[in-house]
Scaffold this active site. Structure first.
Site, PDB file in Angstrom:
ATOM      1  N   ARG A   1      -6.500  -9.644 -39.653  1.00 49.08           N
ATOM      2  CA  ARG A   1      -5.347  -9.533 -39.034  1.00 49.08           C
ATOM      3  C   ARG A   1      -5.828  -8.784 -37.747  1.00 49.08           C
ATOM      4  O   ARG A   1      -6.530  -7.489 -37.927  1.00 49.08           O
ATOM      5  CB  ARG A   1      -4.185 -10.383 -39.126  1.00 49.08           C
TER       6      ARG A   1
ATOM      7  N   HIS B   1      -7.907 -13.341 -33.930  1.00 48.20           N
ATOM      8  CA  HIS B   1      -7.294 -14.051 -35.236  1.00 48.20           C
ATOM      9  C   HIS B   1      -8.901 -15.524 -35.494  1.00 48.20           C
ATOM     10  O   HIS B   1      -9.266 -15.415 -36.741  1.00 48.20           O
ATOM     11  CB  HIS B   1      -6.586 -15.230 -35.081  1.00 48.20           C
TER      12      HIS B   1
ATOM     13  N   ARG C   1     -11.397 -13.447 -37.091  1.00 49.91           N
ATOM     14  CA  ARG C   1     -10.526 -13.739 -39.220  1.00 49.91           C
ATOM     15  C   ARG C   1     -11.098 -15.231 -39.320  1.00 49.91           C
ATOM     16  O   ARG C   1     -12.074 -15.298 -40.673  1.00 49.91           O
ATOM     17  CB  ARG C   1      -9.104 -13.483 -39.148  1.00 49.91           C
TER      18      ARG C   1
ATOM     19  N   TYR D   1      -9.006 -22.699 -42.936  1.00 47.27           N
ATOM     20  CA  TYR D   1      -9.054 -21.519 -42.386  1.00 47.27           C
ATOM     21  C   TYR D   1     -10.867 -21.821 -42.113  1.00 47.27           C
ATOM     22  O   TYR D   1     -11.069 -21.308 -41.190  1.00 47.27           O
ATOM     23  CB  TYR D   1      -9.085 -20.486 -42.566  1.00 47.27           C
TER      24      TYR D   1
END
Length: 366
Positions: free
Chosen positions: A198, A307, A310, A342
């Site tokens: 992060r 982000h 990530r 994600y």
């Protein structure tokens, strides 16, 4: 009733036997002071406490009434305004705001702190919990991010890193001092992706946060990354985890930066990995601005932010066949379902996987 001297109790912040000149303002201010003390006793971060207190003040301004006069309808009205005003907030953000108001009300209505008694004495009424399941947004999913915030494709990711490196070369060729921060930021973005971090986790790294992994000696002193500022849960301190190194190119990038560029910032004995030009630690805001600068130069969607690197780490590991539980542990997700949300597997990966399933089925039919 015997008074309990817990940190944040009303009698510890209000003076007995003294009637304030402006009781409403004085009692509300004392409530906020008591809540600050109660949260400090729980070892919450100063920034977290300040943000919560500021939010309660905002809500009080919106209602135009003190906490002992707040009603459930005030919550509904505020949530409606937040969700429908120009530049509306995300549903998850609004729910977080209302959760903080609910925490403040929990504090006020907890008999141990004595605010109910004080309010009855001063105003003839007392505060109540105004947030409940019928007037606050439900949390129906572990992830409520915008679907357009996605992982970068491998081509986009390579273009992004190439563009970041080009800024270093251009600045250095022109003799401008800006090549140092450009090199630092290019490496920072590679570290965010290379270890699936992060923004805050990466920005707070120190030199000592990298260490050897006996099971992967080929990575040397960069075999593992120790994250000290992982995402906290329900007001707890930052969670810590160790992220194992998986790509040799990421080691080469950070090793070159540490050996050849970081010393030029003249940080002395300080450990911070990403020093600013003024000697302090770079901010999260700077990371976001620099990412946006490179993103816009490449013509990528404006909604993308750091982000997404990530997201890309998770997606590309899954596409490359990494065990989902390994990926979950790497990124610090408590639940595998969060990791799967994600993950944005590319069309080539999905089509190849489909082909394998179909071919297996055809072989079975034979």
């Amino acid at each position: 009733m015997k008074r309990v001297s817990v940190e944040g109790a009303a009698h510890l912040v209000l003076v007995d036997g003294v009637v304030p000149l402006h009781p409403q303002e004085a009692v509300f201010a004392a409530m906020l002071t008591g809540w600050e003390r109660q949260q400090r006793a729980r070892l919450l971060a100063v920034s977290t406490i300040k943000a919560r207190v500021d939010l309660v003040r905002r809500f009080a301004v919106f209602t135009g009434t003190p906490p002992w006069e707040w009603l459930p309808g005030d919550v509904e009205d505020w949530a409606t305004e937040l969700l429908s005003s120009p530049g509306p907030l995300a549903r998850s953000t609004v729910r977080n705001y209302l959760n903080q108001i609910a925490m403040f009300c929990d504090y006020l209505t907890d008999a141990r702190y004595g605010w109910g008694e004080q309010c009855v004495e001063y105003f003839g009424t007392h505060p109540v919990q105004i947030c409940h399941e019928d007037n606050t947004p439900s949390h129906s999913s572990p992830y409520e991010g915008r679907p357009e915030v996605r992982a970068l494709t491998r081509r986009e990711l390579q273009d992004f890193f190439d563009h970041a490196d080009e800024q270093v070369l251009r600045a250095r060729a022109s003799g401008r001092k800006g090549w140092l921060p450009a090199f630092r930021d290019a490496t920072l973005f590679k570290v965010i992706y290379g270890w699936g971090l992060r923004r805050r986790e990466a920005g707070n790294l120190d030199l000592a946060d990298f260490s050897r992994n006996p099971k992967a000696p080929e990575f040397g002193r960069y075999g593992a990354c120790y994250v000290r500022f992982g995402k906290a849960v329900k007001g707890s301190p930052p969670r810590r985890r160790t992220v194992l190194t998986v790509w040799d190119w990421s080691v080469e990038a950070v090793a070159e930066y540490v050996a050849e560029v970081r010393p030029l910032f003249e940080v002395g004995k300080r450990q911070l990995l990403w020093p600013s030009e003024r000697g302090g630690r770079i901010t999260g805001r700077h990371i976001t601005r620099r990412f946006a600068e490179y993103r816009d130069a490449l013509g990528l969607e404006e909604v993308l932010h750091p982000h997404c690197l990530r997201h890309s780490y998770i997606t590309h590991l899954i596409e490359d066949g990494a065990d989902p539980f390994f990926v979950q542990r790497q990124v610090g997700h408590a639940w595998g379902s969060t990791t799967s949300i994600y993950t944005h597997a590319g069309s080539d990966f999905m089509n190849n996987a489909l082909r394998e399933v179909l071919d297996a089925g055809l072989r079975g039919a034979d």
